[in-house]
Design a protein around this motif. Structure first.
Motif, PDB file in Angstrom:
ATOM      1  N   ASP A 107       0.595  -1.114   0.027  1.00  0.00           N
ATOM      2  CA  ASP A 107      -0.081  -0.035   0.007  1.00  0.00           C
ATOM      3  C   ASP A 107       0.809   1.343   0.056  1.00  0.00           C
ATOM      4  O   ASP A 107       0.310   2.429   0.421  1.00  0.00           O
ATOM      5  CB  ASP A 107      -1.025   0.064   1.224  1.00  0.00           C
ATOM      6  N   ASP A 108       2.219   1.063  -0.553  1.00  0.00           N
ATOM      7  CA  ASP A 108       2.780   2.415  -0.503  1.00  0.00           C
ATOM      8  C   ASP A 108       2.858   3.087  -1.716  1.00  0.00           C
ATOM      9  O   ASP A 108       3.662   4.251  -1.669  1.00  0.00           O
ATOM     10  CB  ASP A 108       4.268   1.875  -0.211  1.00  0.00           C
ATOM     11  N   ASP A 109       2.006   3.168  -2.681  1.00  0.00           N
ATOM     12  CA  ASP A 109       1.970   3.891  -3.750  1.00  0.00           C
ATOM     13  C   ASP A 109       3.116   3.862  -4.456  1.00  0.00           C
ATOM     14  O   ASP A 109       3.763   4.918  -4.884  1.00  0.00           O
ATOM     15  CB  ASP A 109       1.120   5.211  -3.516  1.00  0.00           C
ATOM     16  N   VAL A 110       4.046   2.459  -4.533  1.00  0.00           N
ATOM     17  CA  VAL A 110       5.252   2.653  -5.262  1.00  0.00           C
ATOM     18  C   VAL A 110       5.000   1.244  -6.274  1.00  0.00           C
ATOM     19  O   VAL A 110       4.380   0.427  -5.775  1.00  0.00           O
ATOM     20  CB  VAL A 110       6.374   2.299  -4.281  1.00  0.00           C
ATOM     21  N   TYR A 111       5.614   1.459  -7.313  1.00  0.00           N
ATOM     22  CA  TYR A 111       5.527   0.381  -8.414  1.00  0.00           C
ATOM     23  C   TYR A 111       6.777  -0.065  -8.990  1.00  0.00           C
ATOM     24  O   TYR A 111       7.835   0.765  -9.118  1.00  0.00           O
ATOM     25  CB  TYR A 111       4.414   0.942  -9.566  1.00  0.00           C
ATOM     26  N   VAL A 112       6.843  -1.386  -9.384  1.00  0.00           N
ATOM     27  CA  VAL A 112       7.858  -1.887 -10.232  1.00  0.00           C
ATOM     28  C   VAL A 112       7.401  -1.871 -11.651  1.00  0.00           C
ATOM     29  O   VAL A 112       6.287  -2.261 -12.017  1.00  0.00           O
ATOM     30  CB  VAL A 112       8.393  -3.444  -9.918  1.00  0.00           C
ATOM     31  N   VAL A 113       7.815  -0.823 -12.438  1.00  0.00           N
ATOM     32  CA  VAL A 113       7.597  -0.561 -13.831  1.00  0.00           C
ATOM     33  C   VAL A 113       8.489  -1.277 -14.810  1.00  0.00           C
ATOM     34  O   VAL A 113       9.843  -1.074 -14.599  1.00  0.00           O
ATOM     35  CB  VAL A 113       7.640   0.826 -13.986  1.00  0.00           C
ATOM     36  N   ARG A 114       7.951  -2.045 -15.793  1.00  0.00           N
ATOM     37  CA  ARG A 114       8.709  -2.599 -16.677  1.00  0.00           C
ATOM     38  C   ARG A 114       7.931  -2.382 -18.206  1.00  0.00           C
ATOM     39  O   ARG A 114       6.700  -2.144 -18.319  1.00  0.00           O
ATOM     40  CB  ARG A 114       8.682  -4.384 -16.756  1.00  0.00           C
ATOM     41  N   LEU A 115       8.965  -2.275 -19.140  1.00  0.00           N
ATOM     42  CA  LEU A 115       8.065  -1.856 -20.549  1.00  0.00           C
ATOM     43  C   LEU A 115       7.848  -3.412 -21.037  1.00  0.00           C
ATOM     44  O   LEU A 115       8.357  -4.592 -20.649  1.00  0.00           O
ATOM     45  CB  LEU A 115       9.432  -1.560 -21.419  1.00  0.00           C
ATOM     46  N   LEU A 116       6.681  -3.181 -21.735  1.00  0.00           N
ATOM     47  CA  LEU A 116       6.010  -4.381 -22.413  1.00  0.00           C
ATOM     48  C   LEU A 116       6.275  -4.282 -23.979  1.00  0.00           C
ATOM     49  O   LEU A 116       6.434  -3.290 -24.633  1.00  0.00           O
ATOM     50  CB  LEU A 116       4.528  -4.383 -22.091  1.00  0.00           C
ATOM     51  N   ARG A 117       6.667  -5.723 -24.302  1.00  0.00           N
ATOM     52  CA  ARG A 117       6.904  -5.601 -25.743  1.00  0.00           C
ATOM     53  C   ARG A 117       5.696  -6.597 -26.193  1.00  0.00           C
ATOM     54  O   ARG A 117       5.062  -7.430 -25.502  1.00  0.00           O
ATOM     55  CB  ARG A 117       8.262  -6.315 -26.067  1.00  0.00           C
ATOM     56  N   PRO A 118       5.305  -6.360 -27.641  1.00  0.00           N
ATOM     57  CA  PRO A 118       4.399  -7.113 -28.310  1.00  0.00           C
ATOM     58  C   PRO A 118       4.438  -8.736 -28.052  1.00  0.00           C
ATOM     59  O   PRO A 118       5.695  -9.411 -27.793  1.00  0.00           O
ATOM     60  CB  PRO A 118       4.495  -7.134 -29.749  1.00  0.00           C
ATOM     61  N   PRO A 119       3.456  -9.695 -27.602  1.00  0.00           N
ATOM     62  CA  PRO A 119       2.042  -9.163 -27.692  1.00  0.00           C
ATOM     63  C   PRO A 119       1.484  -8.382 -26.545  1.00  0.00           C
ATOM     64  O   PRO A 119       0.155  -8.568 -26.108  1.00  0.00           O
ATOM     65  CB  PRO A 119       1.439 -10.403 -27.863  1.00  0.00           C
ATOM     66  N   PHE A 120       2.381  -7.635 -25.606  1.00  0.00           N
ATOM     67  CA  PHE A 120       1.954  -7.022 -24.326  1.00  0.00           C
ATOM     68  C   PHE A 120       1.231  -7.716 -23.412  1.00  0.00           C
ATOM     69  O   PHE A 120       0.050  -7.404 -23.062  1.00  0.00           O
ATOM     70  CB  PHE A 120       0.897  -5.952 -25.050  1.00  0.00           C
ATOM     71  N   ARG A 121       1.601  -8.904 -23.099  1.00  0.00           N
ATOM     72  CA  ARG A 121       1.023  -9.921 -22.203  1.00  0.00           C
ATOM     73  C   ARG A 121       1.834  -9.863 -21.087  1.00  0.00           C
ATOM     74  O   ARG A 121       2.999 -10.054 -21.107  1.00  0.00           O
ATOM     75  CB  ARG A 121       0.737 -11.043 -22.696  1.00  0.00           C
ATOM     76  N   PRO A 122       1.466  -9.563 -19.780  1.00  0.00           N
ATOM     77  CA  PRO A 122       2.400  -9.692 -18.632  1.00  0.00           C
ATOM     78  C   PRO A 122       2.913 -11.172 -18.476  1.00  0.00           C
ATOM     79  O   PRO A 122       2.160 -12.081 -18.958  1.00  0.00           O
ATOM     80  CB  PRO A 122       1.273  -9.280 -17.345  1.00  0.00           C
ATOM     81  N   ALA A 123       4.114 -11.048 -18.159  1.00  0.00           N
ATOM     82  CA  ALA A 123       4.824 -12.625 -17.877  1.00  0.00           C
ATOM     83  C   ALA A 123       3.990 -13.285 -16.725  1.00  0.00           C
ATOM     84  O   ALA A 123       4.298 -14.633 -16.789  1.00  0.00           O
ATOM     85  CB  ALA A 123       6.270 -12.282 -17.616  1.00  0.00           C
TER      86      ALA A 123
END
Length: 516
Positions: A302-318
């Motif tokens: 709940d810390d309003d902090v995020y791990v941000v990653r670039l997505l590449r096609p087909p834009f599906r989360p790993a």
């Protein structure tokens, strides 16, 4: 050297003479007389010969429909205990000792009140002598919980500093409403060093006999000291977040970054991200970068902090994606990578608790949240084993942590409230959390969310937020919210007739209950 238009007096000012001149100008303005008296040539602009920030504020106050006679005092939108609770939770409360340190001596010598408001102009904290506080309350409803924005109270230092986003001193009849013209005040806005948005205002208010050319400098210096204090706390928080969550970024080759909800990049091992990205969607998820690329933000607790990653096609989360809808009267919905799942109510409760307490539960704690004192941790282990089979790859093997992406309506509303996006939060709130659940952890979370949203909506003076709240199951019978909505709606608004009828019905019901 000319005086700043934001300062009311200087060392050469004769306060009594200035007060008379301001009163004449104010009477000309409110009676729509040509400036300079009845015999003066007609002026097509009707702007009084006063400081530009005050003239602008008078025009805004008149356009907002504020009564210059002051027959309608600044409205109290939150009860005293509610205002106290909101002050305790406000970011500026942490700086209260610093504010007192900077201003207490001058406030005592000048017989002024030290005041802090929120970004809407609602007074959160008033310090000073009991005599002066009582007089301010009696004469102009200058109390904690009252709304002193320009639309609520006309020209005054708190409201005008917010409207102009600039420190300002207001003296005598520069105040738009007559009862406030026996007072003088100086206020300076405080901005959030993280987001750049206004947090509130620091103000000094006292009798006009105590007007001082240095009071504006004092509140400005205090506001800057508070901003520096908050900036230091932000640096400490950033260091803590880097230390605690830096390991979640994975190998440097992954190119992930640790990013605050406001978009500030906290940790970027490969230096692939700019100093700030677009604001992260509340609760995380996919979003577009200024470059046009797509990224995904994975929320961390709940810390309003995020791990941000670039997505590449087909834009599906790993990782698997769970979509959880648990607010409102409709049946709860769970989807795993887009496929609907039909879970038992107990498993939905369990999944909701895992989402709300991400990464911070053990068998004993989860047992207490789900069953209360009557439960046994062995029952939790059995249910968790079943949940892992139903949600393959989504729950930590042998543990109590989700290892998937989560898109949850309850987390989304909480994230919006955390950012003070009250209107959006009210619109996204469809009703209470798992209304049929009696699990202790769910009951507490339900009450906490309802109370948080209600306080934020009632204090917001936002007609759309109030409308969304009273149209929800939780707010349908909220008399105070209906009254606030009625005050916020324009007379031509089609929602007003329902607000009038509903307010009257709830008042009648409350009278019947009181007579029983």
């Amino acid at each position: 050297m000319s005086r700043s238009p934001w300062v009311a007096v200087d060392a050469a000012t004769i306060p009594a003479k200035l007060a008379r001149e301001l009163r004449d100008a104010w009477e000309d303005f409110v009676e729509d007389r040509p400036q300079g008296g009845d015999d003066a040539a007609a002026s097509p602009i009707r702007v009084p010969p006063i400081r530009v920030p005050i003239a602008d504020s008078w025009l805004r106050s008149r356009d907002a429909g504020v009564d210059p006679s002051g027959r309608q005092a600044a409205p109290s939108i939150v009860e005293h205990h509610g205002a106290r609770a909101m002050w305790d939770a406000h970011p500026l409360a942490s700086a209260a000792p610093l504010i007192v340190h900077c201003m207490a001596e001058a406030s005592l010598e000048a017989d002024h009140l030290m005041v802090v408001s929120d970004a809407d102009g609602m007074l959160l904290s008033i310090r000073g002598s009991a005599r002066l506080r009582s007089r301010a309350a009696d004469e102009m409803n200058f109390v904690e919980g009252a709304l002193w924005s320009e639309s609520g109270a006309g020209t005054n230092a708190v409201g005008t500093a917010l409207a102009a986003e600039h420190a300002v001193q207001v003296f005598a009849a520069e105040h738009f409403t007559e009862p406030v013209q026996r007072w003088t005040c100086a206020a300076a806005p405080v901005t959030d060093p993280d987001t750049g948005r206004l947090l509130g205002v620091i103000d000094l208010t006292g009798d006009i006999s105590g007007v001082n050319p240095f009071s504006l400098s004092l509140v400005m210096a205090t506001a800057r000291a508070v901003e520096e204090f908050l900036r230091g706390r932000l640096r400490d928080r950033d260091d803590h977040l880097r230390s605690r969550y830096g390991g979640l970024l994975g190998p440097e080759s992954a190119g992930a970054a640790l990013v605050a909800g406001s978009g500030r990049v906290l940790l970027d091992p490969r230096q692939r991200w700019s100093a700030a990205v677009a604001s992260i969607p509340a609760g995380g998820g996919m979003f577009a970068l200024p470059s046009g690329a797509t990224a995904i933000a994975e929320p961390i607790e709940d810390d309003d902090v995020y791990v941000v990653r670039l997505l590449r096609p087909p834009f599906r989360p790993a990782r698997p994606l769970i979509e959880l809808r648990v607010l409102g009267d409709d049946a709860p919905q769970v989807r795993l990578d887009g496929t609907p799942l039909h879970l038992r109510p107990r498993h939905i409760e369990l999944l909701t608790l895992l989402v709300l307490h991400r990464g911070r539960l053990s068998a004993n704690l989860l047992c207490a949240e789900l069953y209360g004192d009557a439960g046994h941790p062995a029952s939790i282990r059995v249910e968790m084993s079943r949940l892992r089979r139903l949600l393959p790859g989504a729950v930590e093997p042998g543990g109590y942590r989700l290892t998937c992406e989560v898109n949850s309506d309850v987390k989304h509303v909480r994230a919006l409230l955390g950012r003070n996006a009250v209107r959006d939060a009210a619109a996204a709130y469809s009703g209470p959390l798992l209304a049929d659940s009696y699990a202790p952890g769910i009951v507490r979370a339900r009450a906490e969310l309802d109370d948080w949203l209600r306080q934020a909506v009632v204090a917001s003076e936002d007609a759309d937020a109030l409308w969304a709240w009273v149209r929800s199951p939780s707010g349908a019978d909220d008399l105070l919210a209906w009254r606030r909505l009625l005050a916020a709606l324009d007379y031509t608004d089609p929602r007003r007739s329902l607000a009038v009828a509903r307010t009257a019905a709830l008042r009648r019901s409350s009278l019947v209950v009181a007579d029983m």
